[in-house]
Design an enzyme around this catalytic site. Sequence first.
Site, PDB file in Angstrom:
ATOM      1  N   GLU A   1       0.810  -1.219   0.000  1.00  0.00           N
ATOM      2  CA  GLU A   1       0.000   0.000   0.000  1.00  0.00           C
ATOM      3  C   GLU A   1       0.847   1.274   0.000  1.00  0.00           C
ATOM      4  O   GLU A   1       0.454   2.298  -0.552  1.00  0.00           O
ATOM      5  CB  GLU A   1      -0.962   0.023   1.188  1.00  0.00           C
ATOM      6  CG  GLU A   1      -2.097  -0.992   1.075  1.00  0.00           C
ATOM      7  CD  GLU A   1      -1.755  -2.337   1.683  1.00  0.00           C
ATOM      8  OE1 GLU A   1      -0.563  -2.591   1.946  1.00  0.00           O
ATOM      9  OE2 GLU A   1      -2.676  -3.134   1.898  1.00  0.00           O
TER      10      GLU A   1
ATOM     11  N   PHE B   1     -11.842  -6.717  13.691  1.00  0.00           N
ATOM     12  CA  PHE B   1     -10.749  -7.214  12.860  1.00  0.00           C
ATOM     13  C   PHE B   1     -10.364  -6.156  11.822  1.00  0.00           C
ATOM     14  O   PHE B   1     -11.215  -5.622  11.127  1.00  0.00           O
ATOM     15  CB  PHE B   1     -11.169  -8.508  12.149  1.00  0.00           C
ATOM     16  CG  PHE B   1     -10.118  -9.020  11.194  1.00  0.00           C
ATOM     17  CD1 PHE B   1      -8.888  -9.452  11.666  1.00  0.00           C
ATOM     18  CD2 PHE B   1     -10.358  -9.029   9.829  1.00  0.00           C
ATOM     19  CE1 PHE B   1      -7.913  -9.899  10.786  1.00  0.00           C
ATOM     20  CE2 PHE B   1      -9.384  -9.476   8.941  1.00  0.00           C
ATOM     21  CZ  PHE B   1      -8.153  -9.914   9.426  1.00  0.00           C
ATOM     22  N   GLN B   2      -9.091  -5.864  11.737  1.00  0.00           N
ATOM     23  CA  GLN B   2      -8.548  -4.849  10.825  1.00  0.00           C
ATOM     24  C   GLN B   2      -9.177  -3.477  11.050  1.00  0.00           C
ATOM     25  O   GLN B   2      -9.349  -2.700  10.125  1.00  0.00           O
ATOM     26  CB  GLN B   2      -8.671  -5.288   9.357  1.00  0.00           C
ATOM     27  CG  GLN B   2      -7.778  -6.491   9.058  1.00  0.00           C
ATOM     28  CD  GLN B   2      -7.572  -6.748   7.579  1.00  0.00           C
ATOM     29  OE1 GLN B   2      -8.455  -6.496   6.765  1.00  0.00           O
ATOM     30  NE2 GLN B   2      -6.405  -7.265   7.222  1.00  0.00           N
TER      31      GLN B   2
ATOM     32  N   LYS C   1     -17.450  -0.287   5.581  1.00  0.00           N
ATOM     33  CA  LYS C   1     -17.857  -1.274   4.575  1.00  0.00           C
ATOM     34  C   LYS C   1     -19.356  -1.232   4.303  1.00  0.00           C
ATOM     35  O   LYS C   1     -19.796  -1.348   3.156  1.00  0.00           O
ATOM     36  CB  LYS C   1     -17.451  -2.680   5.043  1.00  0.00           C
ATOM     37  CG  LYS C   1     -17.667  -3.727   3.971  1.00  0.00           C
ATOM     38  CD  LYS C   1     -17.022  -5.051   4.329  1.00  0.00           C
ATOM     39  CE  LYS C   1     -17.163  -6.028   3.165  1.00  0.00           C
ATOM     40  NZ  LYS C   1     -16.531  -7.318   3.457  1.00  0.00           N
TER      41      LYS C   1
ATOM     42  N   MET D   1      24.469   8.405   3.180  1.00  0.00           N
ATOM     43  CA  MET D   1      24.401   9.713   3.820  1.00  0.00           C
ATOM     44  C   MET D   1      24.676   9.613   5.324  1.00  0.00           C
ATOM     45  O   MET D   1      25.370  10.448   5.897  1.00  0.00           O
ATOM     46  CB  MET D   1      23.033  10.362   3.558  1.00  0.00           C
ATOM     47  CG  MET D   1      22.940  11.792   4.042  1.00  0.00           C
ATOM     48  SD  MET D   1      24.175  12.878   3.281  1.00  0.00           S
ATOM     49  CE  MET D   1      23.222  13.556   1.916  1.00  0.00           C
TER      50      MET D   1
END
Lengths: 563, 156
Positions: free
Chosen positions: A50, A112-113, A162, A474
């Site tokens: 993602e 969940f999630q 959802k 760096m």
Amino acid sequence: MKMNGSQMVCEAITREGVKVVFGYPGGAIMNVYDEIYKQDGFKHILNRHEQASVHAADGYARATGEVGVAMVTSGPGFTNAVTGLATAYMDSIPLVVISGQVPLSLIGTDGFQEIDAVGISRPCTKHNYLVRDINDLPRILKEAFYLARSGRPGPVLVDIPKDVTAEFGEFDYPDSVDIPTYKPSCKGNDRQIKKAAEAIINAKKPLIYIGGGTVLSNASELVRELTQITQIPAVETLMARGVMGADNPLLLGMLGMHGNYASNMAMSETDLIISLGARFDDRVTGKLSEFARYAQIIHVDIDPANIGKLVDVDYPIVGDITIVVEKLIEQLQERVNPKNYESWRDVLKRYDTLHPQSFKDSDEVLKPQWVIERIGKLVGKEAIITSDVGQHQMWAAQHYPFDRARQWINSGGLGTMGFGFPAALGAKVGCPDKIVINITGDGSILMNMQELVTAAEYEIPVINVILNNHYLGMVRQWQTFFYDKRYSETDLSYQPNFKALAEACGGIGYDVTTKEEFDRVLLEAIERKKVCFINVAIDRLENVLPMVPSGGALYNMMLEHKD
Amino acid sequence: MENIRRVISVIVMNESSVLARITALFAGRGYNIDSLTVAPIPQSNFSHITIVTKGDKRIIEQITKQLNKLVPVFKVMEHEEMIEKEMVMVKFSVKERLSDIAALCGAYNGGIVNVGTDIVIAMATDEPKRIEHFLEATQIFNPIEVVRGGVVAIER
């Protein structure tokens, strides 16, 4: 028209003229993906993480100037996207990110999630929404696009539970947006602009300080015109590379921590800074109390909060760079005498002759600066250059002959390693006729290397030039300079076989150790039109110079480093 | 630069999470909140938030500018000429000298508002500075609990 929330999302994206969405499905966003399957208003590109989806949308936005769109699911899908949001936020990039959320009834139950997406993203978005009612969805989607691209642009998150994506409602997509609490001012105060023009006319050593806002405002041509008629020299920030064009005799170069000598001295000695869409970042100013001690400041910025945040400003102008510079040109044309600044230009020219941006080339080992200049010679204006973060980013900013705005894409504000490759994918999708090259390091490239698969699947021929010094370069450089060479966790000698890695994912790979090889390989890679890794072995201990040590005064540059 | 105390009124759209946006802004950018009150404005979709903060001139300017940047923020007022009031409630044992407490509260626009079998509750409404004085004066009556309401202000 009646439709469900998922159809509304797809319809809004299509109506906003978005051609490509980058994303990754999951449980809470599945309804929307089901509609994506059925529609043909836009194309969807499945990244393999993602974070990469958001960076790709970001690269797309930076290259094209359009709003980039990414789509993720709830919970980990969203948290993976946070770095992408923060990256876009710090560089004011217009994005709309759609995230799934658990159903309304589950919010607050540690489902969940489930994660509080609007809570987490509040400090790294321009604005965000949790959609609680299907009837609000069309308006919110419209507002999201409007907020993302108007005023000071930025990412906007729309978090949709959802059940809302399944619910039906009336789709009445507004033509325009009216948010009574949001009215960005773009025009610039005419009296202030007049006063600023007077100050420019009266200045002896004026300096135009160009920032990323100039790119965002598409004001590059106007700024060139302003410098042309006034003959006032200009410096660019990291975010503004390309605005003036490398061949422009009035461009001194990049200023700041790794700016060139003439630019930093110009900033230290100028009597009038004309700041156009820059924000006096600490990497630009060095020690604030020593910064531009003799200068009055004209600060043009669309965000009033940037004005007076770090330095006191004499001529504050809140407005869009395009509009304000147009008005400035109007005021200055026929009144400004470019001859007045001639001796100032001569001084700066001498500074540049004294310490030009240069490097010591070698026949034994490839120097990163040579590689970058060589890319510039071979593909120059044809290419869009993205980068990751670190030494290679600074070398690219210093040495690539950028010719136009939006040619240079990098994470300047947040400094996100792993940005370059997915951003290059987005840039290539947005500008398919351009050669897109990600100049990266052996540290950064591994942070989103899974995008090899995306690029191979969708046949997005992005070239990654890995400047490989087997170090986290760096940080290693700072350890050399400031930590007595205690190379704590920066030795990256243990590496994958980059060539094989690219090939394993369906791309092509090359190992390069000589100049001849590099020329041949780069041209061949362009020819073969496949995603590729060009693994270039460079001088392990090359440093980025000049350097203003962190917290030091801008005029105290380290020009070389002796062991 | 010297720290100054400032009372800032913020008019915001009545929507969920708007208060979180404001407090998160203060926390994230390291600004102080001395007190914060919020209530809806009658017959409108707006709420009035009153924030008392401290900072030097540059910080106060940044606070108002950053607040203004928040999308649901309609208006930010940095008060100069204002009337400010704060309310406080104090719980005492009923065995304390009630008439003295009532007299004290009377001097600070308050009074005794509740008397139970064991405790008595008194309140006062006044300028924040005077509320401090009131609380000092209540010490001799052994206050059991003090609840301050935070400042509200209105421009003169």
